[in-house]
Design an enzyme around this catalytic site. Structure first.
Site, short mmCIF file in Angstrom:
data_model
loop_
_atom_site.label_atom_id
_atom_site.label_comp_id
_atom_site.label_asym_id
_atom_site.label_seq_id
_atom_site.Cartn_x
_atom_site.Cartn_y
_atom_site.Cartn_z
N GLU A 68 27.87 1.93 21.25
CA GLU A 68 29.33 2.06 21.33
C GLU A 68 29.83 2.87 20.14
O GLU A 68 29.05 3.22 19.24
CB GLU A 68 29.98 0.67 21.37
CG GLU A 68 29.62 -0.10 22.64
CD GLU A 68 30.25 -1.47 22.73
OE1 GLU A 68 30.91 -1.91 21.77
OE2 GLU A 68 30.07 -2.12 23.77
N HIS A 113 42.39 -0.41 21.92
CA HIS A 113 41.16 0.06 22.59
C HIS A 113 41.49 1.37 23.29
O HIS A 113 42.50 1.46 23.99
CB HIS A 113 40.68 -0.98 23.60
CG HIS A 113 39.27 -0.74 24.07
ND1 HIS A 113 38.95 0.29 24.90
CD2 HIS A 113 38.12 -1.38 23.77
CE1 HIS A 113 37.64 0.27 25.11
NE2 HIS A 113 37.11 -0.74 24.44
N ARG A 157 37.11 3.78 17.04
CA ARG A 157 38.19 3.58 18.02
C ARG A 157 39.54 4.12 17.57
O ARG A 157 40.31 4.61 18.39
CB ARG A 157 38.36 2.09 18.28
CG ARG A 157 37.33 1.60 19.20
CD ARG A 157 37.61 0.20 19.64
NE ARG A 157 36.41 -0.20 20.36
CZ ARG A 157 36.07 -1.44 20.60
NH1 ARG A 157 36.83 -2.42 20.20
NH2 ARG A 157 34.97 -1.70 21.27
N HIS A 208 44.31 -4.36 21.52
CA HIS A 208 43.02 -4.97 21.84
C HIS A 208 42.59 -6.06 20.86
O HIS A 208 42.18 -7.13 21.28
CB HIS A 208 41.96 -3.86 21.87
CG HIS A 208 40.59 -4.30 22.25
ND1 HIS A 208 40.31 -4.93 23.44
CD2 HIS A 208 39.40 -4.19 21.59
CE1 HIS A 208 39.01 -5.18 23.52
NE2 HIS A 208 38.45 -4.77 22.40
N ARG A 235 37.94 -2.28 13.15
CA ARG A 235 36.72 -3.01 13.51
C ARG A 235 35.72 -2.11 14.22
O ARG A 235 36.08 -1.36 15.13
CB ARG A 235 37.08 -4.19 14.42
CG ARG A 235 35.88 -4.94 14.94
CD ARG A 235 36.31 -6.13 15.74
NE ARG A 235 36.98 -5.77 16.96
CZ ARG A 235 36.38 -5.57 18.13
NH1 ARG A 235 35.07 -5.68 18.23
NH2 ARG A 235 37.08 -5.27 19.20
C1 SIN Z 1 34.33 -2.97 24.88
O1 SIN Z 1 33.51 -3.39 25.67
O2 SIN Z 1 34.62 -1.77 24.79
C2 SIN Z 1 35.02 -3.94 23.97
C3 SIN Z 1 34.08 -4.57 23.05
C4 SIN Z 1 34.71 -4.78 21.71
O3 SIN Z 1 35.93 -4.81 21.59
O4 SIN Z 1 33.97 -4.86 20.72
#
Ligand code: SIN
Length: 536
Positions: free
Chosen positions: A114, A240, A289, A351, A386
């Site tokens: 991610e 998010h 993010r 988020h 975060r």
């Molecule tokens: C996501 O699946 O993109 C959210 C996971 C997160 O907020 O760490």
């Protein structure tokens, strides 16, 4: 009014509350009060997973480095160290409790990637990791004789010395449990506890568009604030980058399109079909993010468009269906979007709160016998932004540390009792049945936060939000004093108080760092380098 006595009261039934309960239930009688159904927690909706450096080519040092870099120079490095180091052990603990994470054909855990991560390190269960973890924990809790879980029981307020001896100074305050709404009698019960854990989750619902479930109304921060706890860094709210664009759903929970989809090769395009992230950050779609959310916000403003597109259709259709079964089904059945052939319309949404109730490395708040863990807590891990999938990790690591500390504390507290706790005082209140006021105030706050306290801020917008929210908060306080307590009213009051706090915190940070971006001070300022914004 009923009175119940227990060793530990846990407020909230997500990963933090339940794993804490399981870690300490052999020595304590525990009550878990959860304000809706037992699985109504943000944990249950987490798609991505849990970050832990367990891959062959990965290292704890790399996880630490990615966390600190994403946190924009604002993480507490000792905390990052301990969370990244304890992470792999906690994954093992979750597996022992029954969480069945996705595996490769070799039998090794499947690791996703991610934003902000330089390695594949996201332990997951396809695209419904939170549901898997929540189910495993609830199964364990259900079978434990020392844990009582009560549903539809919103905690109205923490019990502290302001109820028993009001002149106590904030720094010497102690928590004695909570006043909790009883759904059967519709009265407020008193749950007296030697130790209380605040694990009530986040505050996403103070914004109009959010990935958070309906329960995320900032109750924990509001209650802890009223009790006199120190609260830090509420200006750092994470948006998010990618939730499904669905204008008909404004004000209800937005459908998250997991970041793991970008980790799987998903590409963001504007309405001309142009890929825009490559020009903005070397990690392109996998930039942290805050960077991606701001870039999308910028594209929308630049072209006057409502959303951008997230495209994964170049990957194998079978692999997409296998890796993202929930998203695939939901898009197809509810929105007639086949993500294996068409791009997905996406926008950012509120988020995750990176600030919260301040704790030390054992989950202890500044109020004696009050602990906090999970999204409600500010431990110092996330800094100004975060790193993806560090939140479930933080929750399980800190719940465990808090449990260890609570075990010791309980020994010191054995035999203590507090008979001076008064029952809930509802004198002079009546039921005016004016629910329209609640709906209206809620809508107004959410719209104000969305428009003025979003991804891009300015002093002008923040000051306007401050004036208007102060007015609404005053009206709600007045209504509160005259009105019989109901869960809806408790939530509205919490939302208003927390919205007001967020604006206050945001106005104080005269720089742009991580998630807090203001057009008046677009650069970082060394004056704020290591300065938490803290109120008590
Ligand atoms: C996501 O699946 O993109 C959210 C996971 C997160 O907020 O760490």
């Amino acid at each position: 009014m009923n009175t119940e006595k227990c060793d530990i009261l846990i407020i909230g039934s997500g990963i933090a509350g339940l794993s804490f309960a399981l870690e300490v239930a052999d020595v304590a009688k525990i009550v878990v009060a959860t304000k809706k159904g037992r699985a109504d927690s943000a944990t249950n909706y987490a798609q991505g997973g849990i970050a832990a450096a367990i891959g062959d080519d990965d290292s704890i040092a790399s996880h630490i480095e990615d966390t600190i870099k994403t946190g924009d120079g604002f993480c507490r490095e000792d905390v990052v160290n301990l969370v990244a180091t304890e992470g792999p052990l906690k994954i093992r603990r979750l597996i022992e409790w029954g969480a069945a994470f996705s595996e490769e054909l070799t039998g090794k855990l499947s690791l996703g990637r991610e934003g902000g991560h330089t390695h594949h390190r996201i332990v997951h269960k396809a695209d419904h990791t939170g549901k898997e973890v929540e189910k495993a924990l609830l199964d364990q809790v259900r079978n434990h004789p020392n844990i009582e879980l009560i549903e539809d029981a919103i905690c109205v307020d923490l019990i502290t010395d302001r109820h028993t001896s009001p002149s106590t100074r904030p720094e010497y305050k102690t928590c004695y449990g909570g006043y909790v709404f009883n759904p059967q009698t519709k009265k407020i019960d008193l749950i007296e506890a030697k130790i209380t854990l605040m694990a009530s989750g986040g505050m996403g619902r103070i914004w109009l568009n959010t990935t958070n479930p309906m329960i995320a109304t900032g109750d924990g921060v509001a209650m802890s604030w009223r009790a006199g706890a120190r609260i830090a860094n509420l200006e750092f709210m994470q948006f998010h980058p990618t939730v499904l664009y669905d204008p008909l759903k404004a004000g209800s929970q937005s459908f998250l399109i997991t970041e793991a989809l970008r980790g799987f090769g998903g590409i963001l395009r504007n309405q001309r079909g142009e890929r825009f992230m490559e020009k903005i950050h070397p990690m392109a779609e996998l930039a942290p993010r805050d960077v991606v959310a701001r870039a999308i916000d910028n594209e929308r403003k630049r072209w006057g468009i409502d959303h951008v597109w997230l495209d994964i259709s170049h990957q194998s259709a079978d692999e997409i269906r296998n890796r993202f079964p929930t998203i695939y089904q939901r898009l197809l059945e509810d929105h007639e979007i086949d993500m294996t052939v068409s791009p997905i319309p996406v926008v950012p949404a509120a988020h995750y709160q990176c600030g919260g109730v301040m704790t030390d490395t054992w989950g202890r708040t500044t109020i004696c016998n009050l602990y906090a863990a999970g999204e409600v807590a500010y431990t110092g891990l996330h800094g100004a932004n975060r790193l993806a999938s560090n939140s479930l990790l933080e929750a399980v690591v800190f719940a465990s540390r808090a449990a260890e500390s609570a075990r010791e504390r309980l020994k010191e507290l054995s035999g203590t009792n507090n008979d001076a706790i008064p029952p809930w005082d509802d004198s002079g209140t009546y039921d005016p049945e004016e629910w329209v006021l609640i709906a209206h105030d809620l809508g107004e706050i959410q719209k104000l936060m969305e428009d003025y306290v979003g991804i891009v801020r300015s002093d002008l917008r923040l000051r306007r939000a401050k004036r208007r929210i102060s007015l609404i908060t005053g009206e709600i306080e007045d209504y509160w004093r005259r009105t019989v307590v109901s869960p809806e009213l408790v939530e509205l009051r919490n939302i208003a108080q927390v919205a007001r706090l967020v604006v206050r915190y945001a106005l104080l940070r005269k720089e742009s760092r991580g998630l807090h971006y203001t057009t008046d001070y677009p650069q970082k300022d060394t004056f704020y380098e290591k300065r938490d914004t803290v109120f008590q």
